[in-house]
Scaffold this motif. Sequence first.
Motif, short mmCIF file in Angstrom:
data_model
loop_
_atom_site.label_atom_id
_atom_site.label_comp_id
_atom_site.label_asym_id
_atom_site.label_seq_id
_atom_site.Cartn_x
_atom_site.Cartn_y
_atom_site.Cartn_z
N GLN A 1 2.52 -2.83 -5.13
CA GLN A 1 2.45 -1.29 -4.98
C GLN A 1 1.56 -0.82 -5.97
O GLN A 1 1.30 0.42 -5.74
CB GLN A 1 3.95 -1.08 -5.14
CG GLN A 1 5.01 -1.51 -4.14
CD GLN A 1 6.31 -1.14 -4.38
OE1 GLN A 1 6.58 -0.84 -5.52
NE2 GLN A 1 7.08 -0.93 -3.33
N GLU B 1 -1.83 0.33 -4.78
CA GLU B 1 -1.73 1.55 -4.01
C GLU B 1 -1.58 2.73 -4.75
O GLU B 1 -2.39 3.68 -4.60
CB GLU B 1 -0.67 1.49 -3.07
CG GLU B 1 -0.72 0.38 -1.92
CD GLU B 1 0.54 0.29 -1.00
OE1 GLU B 1 1.11 1.23 -1.07
OE2 GLU B 1 0.40 -0.55 -0.21
N LYS B 2 -0.72 2.61 -5.97
CA LYS B 2 -0.42 3.75 -7.05
C LYS B 2 -1.80 3.97 -7.60
O LYS B 2 -2.23 5.33 -7.96
CB LYS B 2 0.69 3.28 -7.83
CG LYS B 2 1.04 4.77 -8.50
CD LYS B 2 2.41 4.13 -9.33
CE LYS B 2 3.07 5.18 -10.20
NZ LYS B 2 4.23 4.88 -10.86
N THR C 1 -5.08 3.54 -6.94
CA THR C 1 -5.96 3.91 -5.97
C THR C 1 -5.73 5.53 -5.60
O THR C 1 -6.49 6.29 -5.57
CB THR C 1 -6.09 3.15 -4.71
OG1 THR C 1 -6.57 1.90 -5.10
CG2 THR C 1 -6.99 3.45 -3.55
N ALA C 2 -4.47 5.79 -5.25
CA ALA C 2 -4.04 7.04 -5.20
C ALA C 2 -4.39 7.92 -6.37
O ALA C 2 -4.86 9.18 -6.06
CB ALA C 2 -2.53 7.23 -4.78
N THR D 1 -7.71 -3.20 -9.94
CA THR D 1 -7.78 -2.27 -9.02
C THR D 1 -8.84 -1.29 -9.44
O THR D 1 -9.61 -0.68 -8.67
CB THR D 1 -6.55 -1.55 -8.54
OG1 THR D 1 -5.60 -2.75 -8.04
CG2 THR D 1 -6.73 -0.56 -7.44
#
Length: 508
Positions: free
Chosen positions: A330, A333-334, A336-337, A367
Amino acid sequence: MSTTAFAAALDALAATATAAGVSGPAARTEGERLAAAVAESSPGAPAAWIAATARPTSGSLQPFFDAAMSARRWRNAPTDLLDDLIATGSPHSTRYAEALAAVVDAAANLGDPSISAIAAAEGTKAVHRSAAAGRDKAPTPKTSPSTSPSTSPSTAHPLPTTPPHLTHPTQPRTPPLFPTAEGDGPDKAAGSETPRRDVSLPEVEGPLGPVNASRRGVSDPAAAPAEDVAEPERTLEELLDELDQLIGLRRVKDEIHRQTELLRIERLRGEAGLSAPTLTRHLVFVGNPGTGKTTVGRLVAGIYRALGLLDKGHLVEVDRSELVAGYLGQTAEKTTAVVERALGGVLFIDEAYALAEDQYGREAVDTLVKDMEDHRDDLVVIVAGYPGPMARFVGTNPGLESRFARTITFEDYSADELRQIFGSMARAADFEPEPAALERFDRLAADQARGEGFGNGRWARNVLDSAIARHAWRLRDVERPTLDQLRTLVPEDLEDVVDIGTDGEATT
């Protein structure tokens, strides 16, 4: 090994206290509590602390966390026993401070040492050594906030924490000439999910906090729209002039000017069809809290846009909590957002070394490195924090080392610069300090310990906050104050500001 060293440091602290005429067991307890406050972010530290202190716990780690909570204030101010030694003029205060520093060093190595614990240890040692060396003011008797020297207890009013007439601070008539006192500091609540502001416009720093210049006339800035607002186009000359007008920061200004010229010439060489080395745009900002890192980051975003290197030139400020999720997978994703929000501008990561503490933070770093490569033409990243921990953080990942080749150091403000900042903040809020009040501020500044963690601009702002509260209290019996009375700060308004820690928090 770290447990043995910690136990030995506690023994030495108790012996030093006994030689100073202080209770050895009391000193040992004080050292244990301070150690817990320093080491609380390190995995495995609670169990190591329990083992070294031989606490009866029945398998519970709660005594460690209770001790840490009770002593967090000592990361920014002398411990009670050291404070007593300083107040009585004991010749043993320096030796006791050194014994505390040894305990802190050992505490930072408990368990699996985290970078945050190492940073906390450095700041804590500086605070206690500076206090013992006489650079901290000895405590003075404090007037109870519920009474006044001229008011009997039966008729006293409670001291307001915020002056009623300043619930919504008056906006300045002209932009201030000092950096916004941003919130970088060592004591942010871990895991806080409070979103940071996406900053795209200069902020003016009122005595009760920053107000976005684009929202003047909005009585509650928090009620204004949360979406990003594009900054009006400004020329490179205007942005550099604003940088030069900031109080202090001479070395920072020189570095930003040099970086600007490097990137400008690189762009011109490309436009002329010449080969040019690809220069890193990403930056490391190191320095104590309140030294203007966020303000300069915002100007860098505008400068890069003016050079044609970024499309938007906005700044998105985050810390670990906004990049790391509760589960592996997770976090990517966080992160990259967040990067997507910053595209076309600058991503500013405060206390970035906290990302090196565990596998979740390392996933965020991995990331981030990938996203920086994928968006190398439309993203600039600035990481900020204390010098030592930031150097270790950049060294934890080869991708970071290759991308952050330029470090800019933000030095503490001088006493004269702090005075200028305080005066500018006061005038921005429609207050005018008397010359004697500024002299009182000078004495307060001279009494501050200047170790790692000193609050700088944030400290000056909190002195002003406290002075404004005292000003309102002083006028409590004046039904209709004159304009001069409403605007003037006198020495009495700063008289009870005797304990403002290195994090900038004031106690009256």
